[in-house]
Enzyme design. Structure first.
Site, PDB file in Angstrom:
ATOM      1  N   GLU A  56       0.822  -1.216   0.000  1.00  0.00           N
ATOM      2  CA  GLU A  56       0.000   0.000   0.000  1.00  0.00           C
ATOM      3  C   GLU A  56       0.854   1.264   0.000  1.00  0.00           C
ATOM      4  O   GLU A  56       0.496   2.260  -0.631  1.00  0.00           O
ATOM      5  CB  GLU A  56      -0.951  -0.004   1.204  1.00  0.00           C
ATOM      6  CG  GLU A  56      -1.908  -1.182   1.268  1.00  0.00           C
ATOM      7  CD  GLU A  56      -2.757  -1.342   0.024  1.00  0.00           C
ATOM      8  OE1 GLU A  56      -2.874  -0.385  -0.764  1.00  0.00           O
ATOM      9  OE2 GLU A  56      -3.304  -2.441  -0.182  1.00  0.00           O
TER      10      GLU A  56
ATOM     11  N   HIS B   2       1.722   2.104  -3.448  1.00  0.00           N
ATOM     12  CA  HIS B   2       0.676   2.899  -4.100  1.00  0.00           C
ATOM     13  C   HIS B   2       0.741   4.355  -3.652  1.00  0.00           C
ATOM     14  O   HIS B   2       0.610   5.279  -4.456  1.00  0.00           O
ATOM     15  CB  HIS B   2      -0.697   2.327  -3.758  1.00  0.00           C
ATOM     16  CG  HIS B   2      -1.006   1.022  -4.404  1.00  0.00           C
ATOM     17  ND1 HIS B   2      -0.701   0.732  -5.700  1.00  0.00           N
ATOM     18  CD2 HIS B   2      -1.629  -0.085  -3.908  1.00  0.00           C
ATOM     19  CE1 HIS B   2      -1.115  -0.492  -5.995  1.00  0.00           C
ATOM     20  NE2 HIS B   2      -1.678  -1.015  -4.917  1.00  0.00           N
TER      21      HIS B   2
ATOM     22  N   TRP C 138       0.606  -5.954 -13.143  1.00  0.00           N
ATOM     23  CA  TRP C 138      -0.108  -6.356 -14.362  1.00  0.00           C
ATOM     24  C   TRP C 138      -0.958  -5.220 -14.909  1.00  0.00           C
ATOM     25  O   TRP C 138      -1.674  -5.381 -15.899  1.00  0.00           O
ATOM     26  CB  TRP C 138      -0.966  -7.593 -14.102  1.00  0.00           C
ATOM     27  CG  TRP C 138      -2.157  -7.325 -13.223  1.00  0.00           C
ATOM     28  CD1 TRP C 138      -3.440  -7.088 -13.620  1.00  0.00           C
ATOM     29  CD2 TRP C 138      -2.170  -7.233 -11.802  1.00  0.00           C
ATOM     30  NE1 TRP C 138      -4.262  -6.853 -12.546  1.00  0.00           N
ATOM     31  CE2 TRP C 138      -3.491  -6.941 -11.396  1.00  0.00           C
ATOM     32  CE3 TRP C 138      -1.196  -7.359 -10.804  1.00  0.00           C
ATOM     33  CZ2 TRP C 138      -3.862  -6.786 -10.061  1.00  0.00           C
ATOM     34  CZ3 TRP C 138      -1.575  -7.213  -9.482  1.00  0.00           C
ATOM     35  CH2 TRP C 138      -2.883  -6.922  -9.125  1.00  0.00           C
TER      36      TRP C 138
END
Length: 675
Positions: free
Chosen positions: A267, A270, A278
């Site tokens: 996280e 991110h 992907w």
């Protein structure tokens, strides 16, 4: 180009996909992508669905295309040597605050995780982002990289006072939905996101949800938002994935296979601008990092040796932190992922400001420095108090062991009172306790540290706290040894739970969550609960969605009765996340009201002497006993004259008590209040 999610949610669902063949699984009202469902049927990620939902809530949110149009030239500039690498050309240290959200549980009881579990998460992130040799974060992959980003728990809080970077907050709710986290938890607790990376350890309403993060905002180019999301910026994880079992000191609460801290490594990736490897698509799209081979979708467990996109050569990098592999499999950030992080840290406003934050640097500490907090009074928490108290937390922010502190408190603007605390707290250790107070009604309360270790506290800026004091409600008394529960659930039974606890917090019964019943109201649940006599109990019912049980396609309600069907409570529980009812069960003995009907207590309430009054034609009782609301005997006296019927209550704390009066084989119990 595939979509980028500005928030990322990592989620597991305990509901098997095969059990939903009658309809497509959804999240936030959007169909869940088949790529998010593991071979065993678990839903791992709903990031795209969540982003679509967020953009519906805020149409001004940056689009994925706009973000990529901004960041890709910056990455190229860095790779060509036209931009600085990181802070001072070296290592970026990001100050971190971890908000441990709980509902009053002791430290070490879920979800109130220990300091050691919190610190293990920071250790894991540093291992992983720095590719540290000799740790599980090291790899020998040719494209594996030290991102040159590391993390340090903050040493200075937003008010300039010392901290250990762990902010424990009781929000009086047992679990939280994503919407509630964004609307309540984050805005209530967040520290300035320009100075700190905010992390939250919480209990999700859906306990299969692992975590999510907020993506960095853009560059401020014309037509793009330069601000937004400041009150929600950070990363969130369920407490049972926060930290690593590798550093367990015996107190950690972690669930395999997500027990090595990689949920937060993922996280935070991110948070720093990385995408799933992907690309949330198929072989025709990627994550804009050339050294992470294209994949046809996420991987689960540790499925190595696969090339799901032969037209784009390279083995799928299942070990990458931005895949969905189990924690133990993850070990790689790549050179191009590092480039992307560097571009974000140099240019995204709230990320760039973290480079220059000095909240991780220590300030001068004093020998004697105590800090005080007022804890909230949660619904039902004071229902069985034997004395009138205010829950407070005292921290030692000094270098000497804190052995004593004088705490001055004022309620409702009244006369200041002093409470003298004693204990033994090392630096940054704390104690949460019930401070007895002299009060007869609710009102505002202020507390102030007067001295620490017998001398004037050396830091005045963290000595005072303010809050609301709530006078405990005296529970009604019922003669029964059984409580009968009747519960009409609404159609969303999965949101409903309940428990019955005694004053010591022991659970005598509990129920839920229940199955949903979308087509009709479920049948009424009836349950008889046997309870020991002479104790105070609290019944609490919870709704995880925060809207009660009355109005989800039908009227829900609950009723509590005694064994003789005397109603204790009858409620529709029409709103809120919880509702509590306290009661005193039992009679403290077998009573004969015919012989002892003319016994009274006065004055009641009393501040000093309590008198037992008897009728002129009634013989003196042989003895009496005083009990607190836990059923504990705290005074006993044999009666030989009327003088024995006057009782000094000076040794009793403020609260509710019971007097059991004995004559031969007969008893009578009366309740009184000590002010």
């Amino acid at each position: 180009m595939k979509k980028i999610t500005l928030f990322y949610v990592l989620m597991l669902s305990v509901t098997m996909f095969g059990q939903h063949t009658h309809k497509t699984p959804t999240a936030f009202g959007k169909p869940i992508s088949a790529a998010a469902i593991s071979p065993s049927g678990y839903v791992r990620c709903i990031s795209n669905e969540y982003e679509e939902y967020l953009r519906e809530q805020d149409p001004t949110r940056q689009t994925p295309a706009e973000f990529e149009a901004w960041i890709n030239p910056l990455i190229a500039q860095y790779q060509a040597g036209g931009a600085t690498n990181s802070q001072s050309g070296g290592i970026i240290t990001i100050p971190v605050v971890v908000h441990v959200i709980h509902s009053g549980q002791p430290v070490g009881t879920a979800p109130n995780i220990t300091d050691a579990q919190v610190m293990s998460q920071i250790t894991v992130m540093n291992n992983d982002f720095r590719r540290k040799v000799g740790t599980p974060g090291y790899n020998t992959n040719p494209v594996g990289a030290d991102t040159q980003v590391q993390f340090e728990l903050a040493k200075v809080d937003p008010n300039g006072n010392p901290t250990n970077g762990i902010n424990r907050v009781n929000l009086c709710q047992t679990s939280w939905s994503q919407a509630q986290i964004n609307s309540t938890v984050k805005p209530t607790t967040i520290w300035n996101p320009n100075d700190y990376m905010n992390m939250w350890s919480v209990s999700f309403s859906d306990n299969t949800l692992l975590g999510y993060a907020q993506f960095p905002i853009g560059s401020g180019l014309q037509g793009l938002p330069t601000t937004g999301g400041a009150f929600t910026d950070g990363v969130v994880a369920i407490y049972s994935t926060f930290g690593s079992i590798d550093y367990n000191d015996g107190t950690f609460m972690l669930n395999a296979p997500y027990n090595k801290g990689r949920t937060m490594t993922h996280e935070v990736g991110h948070f720093l601008g990385l995408r799933h490897i992907w690309g949330d698509g198929d072989c025709t799209v990627d994550d804009f990092c050339a050294d992470t081979p294209n994949a046809n979708g996420p991987h689960f467990n540790c499925e190595t040796g696969m090339d799901t996109c032969p037209a784009s050569p390279g083995m799928d990098m299942v070990e990458n932190y931005m895949d969905y592999s189990d924690d133990a499999c993850m070990s790689i950030y790549t050179t191009n992922q590092k480039d992307r992080i560097t571009a974000v840290m140099n240019n995204s406003p709230r990320r760039a400001s973290l480079k220059t934050s000095i909240k991780d640097l220590p300030i001068t500490l004093f020998a004697n420095d105590a800090q005080i907090y007022i804890e909230p009074t949660c619904p039902g928490s004071s229902a069985c108090q034997t004395v009138v108290t205010q829950k407070v937390t005292i921290y030692n922010r000094g270098t000497s062991v804190l052995n004593s502190a004088s705490i001055q408190y004022t309620i409702g603007g009244g006369t200041p009172q002093i409470y003298n605390w004693t204990g033994s707290l090392a630096t940054n250790k704390f104690q949460t306790f019930d401070m007895p107070v002299n009060a007869t009604e609710s009102g505002s309360i202020s507390v102030n540290i007067i001295n620490a270790n017998g001398v004037t506290d050396q830091r005045a800026t963290n000595n005072e706290a303010f809050g609301d004091f709530e006078m405990p409600v005296i529970p009604a008394s019922y003669t029964t040894t059984q409580i009968k529960l009747q519960l009409q659930r609404d159609r969303l039974g999965s949101q409903t739970t309940w428990n019955l606890k005694n004053a010591a917090g022991a659970v005598f019964a509990q129920g839920g969550p229940y199955s949903n019943s979308p087509n009709s109201l479920p049948s009424i649940l009836n349950q008889n609960i046997n309870v020991p006599n002479n104790q105070c109990y609290v019944f609490t019912i919870f709704d995880s969605a925060g809207n009660g049980i009355c109005c989800a396609n039908g009227e829900g309600f609950y009723t509590l009765k005694t064994s003789s069907d005397v109603v204790i409570v009858n409620s529709t529980f029409s709103s809120g996340s919880s509702e509590s009812t306290s009661m005193y069960v039992g009679s403290l003995g077998t009573e004969d009201f015919d012989m002892l009907t003319k016994i009274t207590l006065y004055p009641n309430p009393t501040k000093d002497v309590l008198n037992i009054g008897i009728s002129d034609n009634l013989e003196l009782p042989s003895a009496f006993m005083i009990y607190n609301t836990l059923g504990q005997e705290i005074m006993k006296r044999n009666v030989t004259s009327t003088d024995d019927l006057s009782i000094s209550t000076s040794s009793l704390n403020t609260g509710v008590y019971f007097v059991k009066i004995v004559k031969n084989n007969e008893t009578k119990t009366l309740q009184f209040i000590k002010e």
